[in-house]
Scaffold this motif. Structure first.
Motif, PDB file in Angstrom:
ATOM      1  N   GLN A  18       0.834  -1.199   0.000  1.00 24.94           N
ATOM      2  CA  GLN A  18       0.000   0.000   0.000  1.00 24.94           C
ATOM      3  C   GLN A  18       0.875   1.257   0.000  1.00 24.94           C
ATOM      4  O   GLN A  18       0.571   2.234  -0.683  1.00 24.94           O
ATOM      5  CB  GLN A  18      -0.947   0.002   1.208  1.00 24.94           C
ATOM      6  CG  GLN A  18      -2.033   1.038   1.119  1.00 24.94           C
ATOM      7  CD  GLN A  18      -2.923   0.882  -0.113  1.00 24.94           C
ATOM      8  OE1 GLN A  18      -3.321  -0.212  -0.475  1.00 24.94           O
ATOM      9  NE2 GLN A  18      -3.230   1.976  -0.773  1.00 24.94           N
ATOM     10  N   LEU A  21       2.062   1.788  -3.511  1.00 22.43           N
ATOM     11  CA  LEU A  21       0.982   2.303  -4.361  1.00 22.43           C
ATOM     12  C   LEU A  21       0.743   3.788  -4.095  1.00 22.43           C
ATOM     13  O   LEU A  21       0.586   4.575  -5.029  1.00 22.43           O
ATOM     14  CB  LEU A  21      -0.300   1.509  -4.139  1.00 22.43           C
ATOM     15  CG  LEU A  21      -0.280   0.063  -4.620  1.00 22.43           C
ATOM     16  CD1 LEU A  21      -1.549  -0.670  -4.177  1.00 22.43           C
ATOM     17  CD2 LEU A  21      -0.111  -0.015  -6.119  1.00 22.43           C
ATOM     18  N   ASP A  69      -5.829  -0.910  -8.159  1.00 24.96           N
ATOM     19  CA  ASP A  69      -6.190  -0.411  -6.834  1.00 24.96           C
ATOM     20  C   ASP A  69      -7.082   0.824  -6.914  1.00 24.96           C
ATOM     21  O   ASP A  69      -8.028   0.964  -6.132  1.00 24.96           O
ATOM     22  CB  ASP A  69      -4.916  -0.073  -6.049  1.00 24.96           C
ATOM     23  CG  ASP A  69      -5.205   0.377  -4.634  1.00 24.96           C
ATOM     24  OD1 ASP A  69      -5.772  -0.411  -3.870  1.00 24.96           O
ATOM     25  OD2 ASP A  69      -4.875   1.540  -4.307  1.00 24.96           O
ATOM     26  N   SER A  70      -6.809   1.708  -7.857  1.00 26.62           N
ATOM     27  CA  SER A  70      -7.501   2.997  -7.916  1.00 26.62           C
ATOM     28  C   SER A  70      -8.872   2.926  -8.575  1.00 26.62           C
ATOM     29  O   SER A  70      -9.842   3.475  -8.052  1.00 26.62           O
ATOM     30  CB  SER A  70      -6.641   4.021  -8.666  1.00 26.62           C
ATOM     31  OG  SER A  70      -5.414   4.197  -8.003  1.00 26.62           O
ATOM     32  N   ARG A  73     -11.879   1.807  -6.455  1.00 28.27           N
ATOM     33  CA  ARG A  73     -12.232   2.787  -5.413  1.00 28.27           C
ATOM     34  C   ARG A  73     -13.020   3.939  -6.013  1.00 28.27           C
ATOM     35  O   ARG A  73     -13.991   4.409  -5.428  1.00 28.27           O
ATOM     36  CB  ARG A  73     -10.964   3.310  -4.708  1.00 28.27           C
ATOM     37  CG  ARG A  73     -10.342   2.306  -3.778  1.00 28.27           C
ATOM     38  CD  ARG A  73      -9.183   2.868  -2.961  1.00 28.27           C
ATOM     39  NE  ARG A  73      -8.100   3.359  -3.776  1.00 28.27           N
ATOM     40  CZ  ARG A  73      -7.662   4.618  -3.782  1.00 28.27           C
ATOM     41  NH1 ARG A  73      -8.195   5.506  -2.996  1.00 28.27           N
ATOM     42  NH2 ARG A  73      -6.656   4.977  -4.545  1.00 28.27           N
TER      43      ARG A  73
END
Length: 195
Positions: A18, A21, A69-70, A73
């Motif tokens: 994390q 990232l 990941d983005s 979200r």
């Protein structure tokens, strides 16, 4: 054995990943159009270049992880805003508002940076698919409202959103940009509601 900074190795690894990232997101946003090296990302995250390679084999792998990941979200934020609205018209306005809030939060700059530096056709394809998914609730709401050409109209809504986004990025005026864009869009949507 290396020292871990969490109760378990799995949590330690997740925290480091994390951090990488977040570091990559920060560098991409701060320097649009430039892909940071793994060493730069590691330095920002507080890890050595060799440690970064334990998580990502290449910059492409890291960029793919940032996308993976983005995008979900962002999609969750948009879906929650749209789901809270009670009519097709208000769902489209909620979509507009939620997107402008993402811009105000700096997320649009990251999306643009990722699009600019996407090194592979796979990342470019995933970006296009994500864009299409984002507009899906707008198309659905326009269909419910009886818009004559929902797909084209959704692209026009997106063009209005892009113009309002540029204003937010330029002067930070989220409320002003939303109010102006919503006034233009709402007039058309109310006309559709009246049939």
């Amino acid at each position: 054995m290396p020292k871990i900074d969490a109760p378990t190795v799995v949590e330690h690894r997740a925290a480091r990943e994390q951090a990488l990232l977040e570091a990559a997101r920060g560098l991409l946003t701060a320097q649009p159009g430039r892909v940071p090296s793994l060493a730069e990302v590691g330095a920002v995250a507080g890890l050595s270049r060799s440690s970064v390679y334990q998580y990502y084999a290449s910059r492409d792998d890291l960029l793919a992880a940032v996308v993976a990941d983005s995008f979900p979200r962002w999609q969750q934020r948009l879906n929650a805003a749209v789901a809270a609205a009670d009519s097709p018209r208000t769902r489209i306005l909620a979509f507009l508002r939620a997107n402008l809030e993402l811009v105000a939060d700096g997320e649009h700059a990251l999306a643009r940076a990722l699009a600019d530096v996407a090194p592979s056709e796979d990342l470019a394809r995933r970006s296009r698919e994500f864009h299409d998914q984002l507009l899906s609730p707008v198309v659905d709401a326009l269909v419910e409202l009886g818009a004559p050409d929902p797909e084209t109209t959704s692209e026009l809504v997106n063009a209005l959103l892009n113009a309002a986004s540029r204003r937010v990025e330029h002067d930070g005026g989220l409320e002003r940009s939303y109010t102006a864009a919503a006034a233009v869009l709402d007039a058309y949507l109310r006309e559709l509601e009246l049939g």
